[in-house]
Design an enzyme around this catalytic site. Structure first.
Site, mmCIF file in Angstrom:
data_model
loop_
_atom_site.group_PDB
_atom_site.id
_atom_site.type_symbol
_atom_site.label_atom_id
_atom_site.label_comp_id
_atom_site.label_asym_id
_atom_site.label_seq_id
_atom_site.Cartn_x
_atom_site.Cartn_y
_atom_site.Cartn_z
ATOM 1 N N TRP A 75 -25.899 21.972 10.431
ATOM 2 C CA TRP A 75 -24.951 21.167 9.753
ATOM 3 C C TRP A 75 -23.595 21.173 10.850
ATOM 4 O O TRP A 75 -23.032 22.437 10.885
ATOM 5 C CB TRP A 75 -24.397 21.844 8.416
ATOM 6 N N LYS A 487 -20.093 15.097 -9.211
ATOM 7 C CA LYS A 487 -21.616 14.849 -9.057
ATOM 8 C C LYS A 487 -21.686 13.555 -8.659
ATOM 9 O O LYS A 487 -22.460 13.274 -7.639
ATOM 10 C CB LYS A 487 -22.143 15.040 -10.474
HETATM 11 O O1 M6R Z 1 -22.502 28.416 -3.375
HETATM 12 P P1 M6R Z 1 -21.637 28.044 -4.234
HETATM 13 O O2 M6R Z 1 -21.761 27.915 -5.657
HETATM 14 O O3 M6R Z 1 -20.487 29.128 -3.756
HETATM 15 O O4 M6R Z 1 -20.960 26.553 -3.751
HETATM 16 C C1 M6R Z 1 -19.778 26.118 -3.956
HETATM 17 C C2 M6R Z 1 -19.661 24.674 -3.720
HETATM 18 O O5 M6R Z 1 -19.509 24.473 -2.114
HETATM 19 C C3 M6R Z 1 -20.716 23.759 -4.415
HETATM 20 O O6 M6R Z 1 -20.829 24.007 -5.740
HETATM 21 C C4 M6R Z 1 -20.934 22.540 -4.215
HETATM 22 O O7 M6R Z 1 -19.649 21.672 -4.466
HETATM 23 C C5 M6R Z 1 -21.742 21.625 -4.563
HETATM 24 N N1 M6R Z 1 -22.399 20.745 -3.532
HETATM 25 C C6 M6R Z 1 -21.971 21.100 -5.798
HETATM 26 O O8 M6R Z 1 -22.758 20.384 -6.091
#
Ligand code: M6R
Length: 610
Positions: A75, A487
């Site tokens: 990434w 989303k």
């Molecule tokens: O692994 P985490 O729950 O800490 O991730 C946090 C965010 O990066 C994650 O929720 C992100 O926003 C997702 N792509 C949501 O769908």
């Protein structure tokens, strides 16, 4: 963010590397590469921009192989995703190759110093300063491990690195500095397996260790040497008892569709050992052994992205059900604002991956303040759990879709149960009977939405031509609106904003015209009449209103353009049903736009850099 893999074996490892990279692709998928110690003891690097499927097709006729290799799925942070910037990254003499996860903050200074020493740089990455720095030290002291130690000391920032060196056949070196995700080393009688997550090494290892911050390792087929502060340390090998999860799409085209459909099952399984429906009691005492919750006067919640929105909704539940003042923090902001946290606060850090750098930074700060802390994650033995010590697992099993779906509702469920658990002592008069009754039927209610998606799918197709959306809600529906907008952005690259509906008149209303569909979440208990005023205001300005509701009988058909109806439930439980409905809408809108809903552009499942 970037997946690292490596193997040492008495058999060829190219196919293991490719299998490992496929498992790690959720961590980044803009380029991929491997470095093999081939039969002539040369380091052979194969790499390209694009996904693993592109790599496989590019190298389908390549016969190179070897008993030792490292791999990387990227990434991009520094340098566009290109063949050249893909890892592994060589030093200038092509005798050292390495893969890296993280960001080297002083790479420009190091690069300048090395250029002044005559070094040539061939990529735009920060990573190349690590390989060239090792090379620089090695030219002087001829010792690979010593050069790696000096490099480790010189670099600033965050790095998990795996390194191979032409002069050190049979060895994979590496280290971890700062917050750059996990690194596990697995051992079996005939193989060393190294990877960014446990799942990837499970099938080839009997036991494993985690490499922690400030540790350097040297792995050979026989042994793993781990060094911290220049001293050899003994790590505890943890046996791998669980089988690796069989991960498939079942009959779905995409993982995310399967994961959305798994929600009833996840919801049900989280009751186990926690919810007693006969006595109407919740129990987290076994999971939170040794944590005294009696003195807690406040709760602070931390997360990013979807996990942050789960915290936002949880703050409503914790205050209303357990009657404990609760504040919700965006973890990345909290860390850098010299925060004040009062005594008798309980901190809860949420991260499905357990690896998010921003959340880890906040958790570390909380730890320094000696505030008791709980992690809520979907990963066993995660980096976050190492910091917080206390952990509740949300039991959603592996989520491959980069956009969170089942991990969102599973986190919410854990929060709701936890609020009820605290309420047993703090607010025994909460409407227990009703909530328990509705909670029990929640998996079936979600299932009924999933069995009847046609109307939502049709609407998603109809609205797929719009480029802007607003999502409005009040009370419990406000965090749902925020998550809904996220989303839609993530999956369909459509511009979407979530707002508390009360905020609309304070600015966003000027955006409203016939090209801006406004999604309004209206439920019986969450300020229904105020939401009705809001939809009327949108309609009066020629806006397109889509209503997502469980009280359609209270809404006149002339007030909206389209409607999605879900079943009635206790108001505080309605977010489970509205969220699932919106997940279906977002996924199908993205499908109507022909997008890869499992791997949205520019994203990664595990965000291990700040
Ligand atoms: O692994 P985490 O729950 O800490 O991730 C946090 C965010 O990066 C994650 O929720 C992100 O926003 C997702 N792509 C949501 O769908």
């Amino acid at each position: 963010m970037c997946g690292i893999v490596g193997y040492i074996s008495n058999h060829c490892v190219k196919s293991d590397l490719i299998k490992g990279l496929k498992k790690l692709e959720y961590r980044g998928y803009d380029s991929v590469g491997i470095a093999l110690f081939d039969v002539n003891q040369n380091i052979k690097v194969l790499k390209n921009s694009g996904q693993i499927k592109d790599f496989i097709s590019k190298y389908k006729n390549d016969t190179s192989d070897g008993h030792l290799g490292i791999g990387h799925t990227r990434w991009a942070t520094h340098g566009v995703p290109s063949d050249n910037n893909s890892h592994p990254i060589f030093d200038q003499n092509e005798t050292i190759a390495l893969v890296h996860n993280g960001i080297i903050e002083n790479y420009l200074d190091i690069k300048k110093e090395l250029i002044d020493e005559g070094f040539k740089f061939k990529t735009d990455t920060d990573t190349e300063c690590i390989s060239n720095l090792i090379s620089y030290y090695k030219n002087k002291n001829k010792d690979t491990l010593r050069s790696i130690k000096l490099t480790f000391q010189k670099i600033k920032g965050h790095a998990v690195v795996a390194i191979i060196s032409k002069e050190d056949p049979g060895k994979i070196f590496g280290f971890k500095k700062g917050l750059a995700g996990s690194l596990r080393i697995g051992l079996s009688s005939n193989k060393i397996s190294i990877a960014s997550d446990l799942e990837t090494i499970k099938s080839t290892s009997e036991k494993y260790i985690s490499i922690d911050n400030k540790e350097i390792f040297v792995a050979t087929l026989e042994d793993v040497l781990v060094i911290s502060k220049d001293k050899k340390i003994e790590k505890e090998w943890i046996s791998i008892d669980e089988k690796s999860e069989t991960i498939s799409k079942n009959n779905f085209d995409f993982f995310i569709e399967k994961e959305i459909h798994e929600q009833p099952e996840v919801f049900l399984s989280n009751f186990q050992n926690r919810v007693n429906f006969s006595s109407k009691e919740i129990d987290f005492s076994k999971e939170l052994k040794g944590l005294n919750l009696d003195e807690i006067k406040r709760i602070n919640l931390f997360g990013m992205g979807t996990s942050y929105y789960a915290c936002l909704l949880a703050s409503y539940w914790l205050e209303q059900i357990s009657k404990i003042p609760t504040q919700c923090h965006n973890a990345s902001e909290f860390t850098y604002r010299n925060p004040l946290v009062e005594e008798n606060t309980l901190a809860i850090s949420v991260s499905q991956s357990g690896e998010t750098a921003d959340t880890l930074s906040a958790a570390n700060l909380i730890k320094e303040m000696k505030i008791p802390q709980i992690a809520i994650t979907n990963t066993n033995n995660s980096e976050l759990e190492k910091v917080t010590k206390n952990c509740i697992n949300i039991g959603a099993k592996t989520e491959i879709g980069v956009a969170s779906t089942k991990t969102f509702t599973a986190t919410l469920e854990i929060f709701l149960l936890f609020a009820m658990y605290l309420a047993q002592k703090r607010n025994p008069g909460y409407p227990k009977t009703k909530i328990f009754q509705e909670l029990k039927s929640m998996p079936s209610q979600i299932e009924r939405i999933l069995d009847n998606t046609k109307h939502i799918v049709d609407l998603a197709k109809l609205y797929s031509k719009y480029d802007n959306f607003l999502f409005l809600g009040r009370g419990y529906n406000y965090p749902v609106a925020m998550e809904a907008a996220l989303k839609l952005k993530e999956l369909s690259y459509v511009h979407a904003e979530g707002y508390p509906a009360g905020e609309m008149k304070h600015g966003p209303i000027s955006l409203i015209d016939s090209k801006m569909p406004v999604f309004c979440i209206i439920t019986e208990g969450s300020h229904r009449d105020k939401m009705i005023s809001n939809i009327r205001e949108v309609k009066s300005r020629n806006g397109k209103v889509i209503v997502l509701t469980n009280c359609s009988e209270k809404l006149d058909k002339s007030w909206y353009d389209d409607i999605i109806i879900f079943e009635k439930t206790e108001d505080l439980l309605s977010p489970f049903l509205s969220s699932v409905s919106i997940q279906i809408f977002a996924v199908n809108l993205a499908l109507a736009r022909n997008l890869d809903i499992d791997k949205p552009r520019n994203l990664a499942k595990s965000v291990t850099v700040e």
